[in-house]
Design a protein around this motif. Sequence first.
Motif, mmCIF file in Angstrom:
data_model
loop_
_atom_site.group_PDB
_atom_site.id
_atom_site.type_symbol
_atom_site.label_atom_id
_atom_site.label_comp_id
_atom_site.label_asym_id
_atom_site.label_seq_id
_atom_site.Cartn_x
_atom_site.Cartn_y
_atom_site.Cartn_z
ATOM 1 N N MET A 99 0.759 -1.281 0.166
ATOM 2 C CA MET A 99 0.142 -0.260 0.023
ATOM 3 C C MET A 99 0.711 1.291 0.006
ATOM 4 S SD MET A 99 -3.045 0.545 -0.503
ATOM 5 C CE MET A 99 -3.292 -0.962 0.482
ATOM 6 N N PHE A 100 0.946 2.651 -0.955
ATOM 7 C CA PHE A 100 0.974 2.938 -1.476
ATOM 8 C C PHE A 100 1.265 4.190 0.496
ATOM 9 C CE2 PHE A 100 0.610 2.245 -5.702
ATOM 10 C CZ PHE A 100 1.591 2.060 -5.948
ATOM 11 N N GLN A 101 2.398 4.789 0.797
ATOM 12 C CA GLN A 101 2.121 5.845 1.968
ATOM 13 C C GLN A 101 2.539 7.351 1.943
ATOM 14 O OE1 GLN A 101 1.827 4.179 5.059
ATOM 15 N NE2 GLN A 101 2.419 2.183 4.393
ATOM 16 N N GLU A 102 2.648 7.655 0.792
ATOM 17 C CA GLU A 102 2.757 8.889 -0.386
ATOM 18 C C GLU A 102 1.355 9.621 -0.268
ATOM 19 O OE1 GLU A 102 4.346 11.514 -3.878
ATOM 20 O OE2 GLU A 102 4.594 9.679 -3.828
ATOM 21 N N ARG A 103 0.880 10.353 0.488
ATOM 22 C CA ARG A 103 -0.711 11.098 -0.220
ATOM 23 C C ARG A 103 -0.803 11.850 -1.335
ATOM 24 N NH1 ARG A 103 -5.369 10.008 2.500
ATOM 25 N NH2 ARG A 103 -6.854 11.676 2.397
ATOM 26 N N TYR A 104 -1.756 10.828 -2.677
ATOM 27 C CA TYR A 104 -1.569 11.910 -3.444
ATOM 28 C C TYR A 104 -2.777 12.445 -3.756
ATOM 29 C CZ TYR A 104 1.640 7.975 -5.099
ATOM 30 O OH TYR A 104 2.796 7.420 -5.487
ATOM 31 N N ASP A 105 -2.705 13.831 -4.605
ATOM 32 C CA ASP A 105 -4.275 14.746 -4.927
ATOM 33 C C ASP A 105 -4.871 13.425 -5.173
ATOM 34 O OD1 ASP A 105 -4.691 17.204 -5.659
ATOM 35 O OD2 ASP A 105 -5.519 16.512 -7.065
ATOM 36 N N THR A 106 -6.110 14.151 -4.833
ATOM 37 C CA THR A 106 -7.535 13.445 -5.265
ATOM 38 C C THR A 106 -7.695 13.245 -6.800
ATOM 39 O OG1 THR A 106 -8.628 13.869 -3.075
ATOM 40 C CG2 THR A 106 -9.997 12.522 -4.257
ATOM 41 N N TYR A 107 -7.859 14.009 -7.030
ATOM 42 C CA TYR A 107 -8.120 14.430 -8.895
ATOM 43 C C TYR A 107 -7.339 13.487 -9.335
ATOM 44 C CZ TYR A 107 -11.446 18.110 -8.425
ATOM 45 O OH TYR A 107 -12.564 18.456 -7.759
ATOM 46 N N ASP A 108 -6.051 13.563 -9.065
ATOM 47 C CA ASP A 108 -4.923 12.509 -9.662
ATOM 48 C C ASP A 108 -5.099 10.808 -9.749
ATOM 49 O OD1 ASP A 108 -3.043 14.606 -10.205
ATOM 50 O OD2 ASP A 108 -2.165 14.192 -8.843
ATOM 51 N N ILE A 109 -5.494 10.919 -9.145
ATOM 52 C CA ILE A 109 -5.836 9.402 -8.578
ATOM 53 C C ILE A 109 -6.898 9.405 -9.435
ATOM 54 C CG2 ILE A 109 -7.004 7.636 -6.605
ATOM 55 C CD1 ILE A 109 -5.350 8.983 -4.297
ATOM 56 N N MET A 110 -8.840 10.454 -9.423
ATOM 57 C CA MET A 110 -9.937 9.708 -9.589
ATOM 58 C C MET A 110 -9.246 10.020 -11.472
ATOM 59 S SD MET A 110 -11.930 12.495 -8.455
ATOM 60 C CE MET A 110 -13.298 11.956 -8.966
ATOM 61 N N GLU A 111 -7.967 10.593 -11.892
ATOM 62 C CA GLU A 111 -7.912 10.606 -13.386
ATOM 63 C C GLU A 111 -7.405 9.027 -13.639
ATOM 64 O OE1 GLU A 111 -4.731 12.809 -17.000
ATOM 65 O OE2 GLU A 111 -4.180 13.119 -14.634
ATOM 66 N N VAL A 112 -5.959 8.496 -13.387
ATOM 67 C CA VAL A 112 -6.061 7.404 -13.024
ATOM 68 C C VAL A 112 -7.024 5.756 -13.418
ATOM 69 C CG1 VAL A 112 -4.930 5.000 -11.841
ATOM 70 C CG2 VAL A 112 -3.567 7.747 -12.097
ATOM 71 N N CYS A 113 -8.247 6.547 -12.000
ATOM 72 C CA CYS A 113 -9.565 5.515 -11.847
ATOM 73 C C CYS A 113 -9.974 5.687 -13.252
ATOM 74 C CB CYS A 113 -10.288 5.788 -11.303
ATOM 75 S SG CYS A 113 -9.231 5.030 -9.346
ATOM 76 N N LEU A 114 -9.836 6.998 -13.752
ATOM 77 C CA LEU A 114 -11.397 7.291 -15.003
ATOM 78 C C LEU A 114 -10.546 6.926 -16.614
ATOM 79 C CD1 LEU A 114 -13.030 10.935 -14.178
ATOM 80 C CD2 LEU A 114 -13.867 8.057 -14.230
ATOM 81 N N ILE A 115 -8.791 6.541 -16.548
ATOM 82 C CA ILE A 115 -8.872 6.157 -17.812
ATOM 83 C C ILE A 115 -8.811 4.730 -17.962
ATOM 84 C CG2 ILE A 115 -6.067 5.869 -18.907
ATOM 85 C CD1 ILE A 115 -5.250 8.780 -17.825
ATOM 86 N N ALA A 116 -8.453 4.421 -16.991
ATOM 87 C CA ALA A 116 -8.671 2.528 -16.420
ATOM 88 C C ALA A 116 -10.399 1.910 -17.317
ATOM 89 C CB ALA A 116 -8.240 2.231 -15.508
ATOM 90 N N GLY A 117 -10.908 2.736 -16.528
ATOM 91 C CA GLY A 117 -11.639 2.528 -16.621
ATOM 92 C C GLY A 117 -12.638 3.125 -17.824
ATOM 93 N N LYS A 118 -12.403 3.436 -18.481
ATOM 94 C CA LYS A 118 -12.182 4.154 -19.743
ATOM 95 C C LYS A 118 -11.945 3.432 -20.991
ATOM 96 C CE LYS A 118 -12.530 7.859 -23.384
ATOM 97 N NZ LYS A 118 -11.513 9.557 -23.732
ATOM 98 N N ILE A 119 -10.787 2.642 -20.863
ATOM 99 C CA ILE A 119 -10.352 1.435 -22.257
ATOM 100 C C ILE A 119 -10.510 0.182 -21.829
ATOM 101 C CG2 ILE A 119 -8.194 0.540 -22.501
ATOM 102 C CD1 ILE A 119 -6.411 2.917 -21.205
ATOM 103 N N MET A 120 -11.033 -0.207 -20.624
ATOM 104 C CA MET A 120 -11.747 -1.321 -20.093
ATOM 105 C C MET A 120 -13.125 -1.361 -21.290
ATOM 106 S SD MET A 120 -10.997 -2.221 -16.851
ATOM 107 C CE MET A 120 -11.555 -3.944 -16.426
ATOM 108 N N LEU A 121 -14.273 0.582 -20.461
ATOM 109 C CA LEU A 121 -15.214 0.088 -21.158
ATOM 110 C C LEU A 121 -15.353 0.022 -22.730
ATOM 111 C CD1 LEU A 121 -18.975 0.188 -19.898
ATOM 112 C CD2 LEU A 121 -18.199 2.505 -20.448
ATOM 113 N N GLN A 122 -14.858 0.971 -23.541
ATOM 114 C CA GLN A 122 -14.482 1.364 -24.379
ATOM 115 C C GLN A 122 -14.015 -0.251 -25.408
ATOM 116 O OE1 GLN A 122 -11.690 4.842 -25.444
ATOM 117 N NE2 GLN A 122 -13.722 5.985 -25.870
ATOM 118 N N SER A 123 -13.687 -1.332 -24.521
ATOM 119 C CA SER A 123 -12.635 -2.029 -26.028
ATOM 120 C C SER A 123 -14.169 -3.492 -24.828
ATOM 121 C CB SER A 123 -11.155 -2.709 -24.874
ATOM 122 O OG SER A 123 -10.375 -1.460 -25.185
ATOM 123 N N GLY A 124 -14.810 -3.540 -24.953
ATOM 124 C CA GLY A 124 -15.573 -4.543 -24.190
ATOM 125 C C GLY A 124 -15.589 -5.186 -23.112
#
Length: 254
Positions: free
Chosen positions: A1-26
């Motif tokens: 688990m990461f100890q560094e505190r990341y910005d919430t919007y940066d984390i959301m960007e990672v999640c949304l890119i991953a979700g978008k790729i998966m949803l567009q790919s079937g």
Amino acid sequence: MFQERYDTYDIMEVCLIAGKIMLQSGAETYRVEDTMMRIAASYGRSRSHSYVTPTGIIFSIEGDEPTKTKLIRIMDRTTDLKKVVLVNNVSREISRGELTVDQATSKLKEIQEGNWMFSFPVQLLAAAVSSGCFTIMFQGMWQDFLPAVAAGGIGFWSFVRVHKHIPIKFFAEAIASFIIGVIAFLFVYFSIGHELDKIIIGSVMPLVPGLLITNAVRDLMAGHLVSGLSKGAEAFLTAFAIGAGIAVVLSLLN
């Protein structure tokens, strides 16, 4: 688990890119939601919520600050399971603590921009050969193997070309199935083929929305009623377009 505190919007960007790729790919709806929430939890945001439909993703993260929410629109969908596998691998690396937010974002953007699909000649060859194999599988005659290969290959080629000019799958599939029906009839008319029905059935199989039907059933079983019903409706329209194209040919012949 990461100890560094990341910005919430940066984390959301990672999640949304991953979700978008998966949803567009079937990928299935529940898989997209689960992957996004797992990524957020791996970066220390365990209180996340995702709502996924075939045409959009809503994702929010709760924390000490006010809840942040983002929405992205999904316009195009295709079948590219290679990208789904690659995103799953990135998600596992994040869960093991091997990737920072910046590294994960970079990897996901590389996956998003990459072209992992087989070339068009390979797809065309696969569609043609599978058409002949489906004809045999449906108890057709070996004499109909090559006619089905030709009809299926030309039909798939027609679908791709028409879809480029008319970006509405319903019309592209209807026109492709109509062409398949005409070619199959010509083969039988000139005594090159023998069983019209078996040649047509085998040739239209590359157009059948098998992945959509599977995902619709799996989403319904997982409780995602909106996504399951919408994918089922899309699969029904595709099947109707294929049937309409063949029906027009058979009605004209009679």
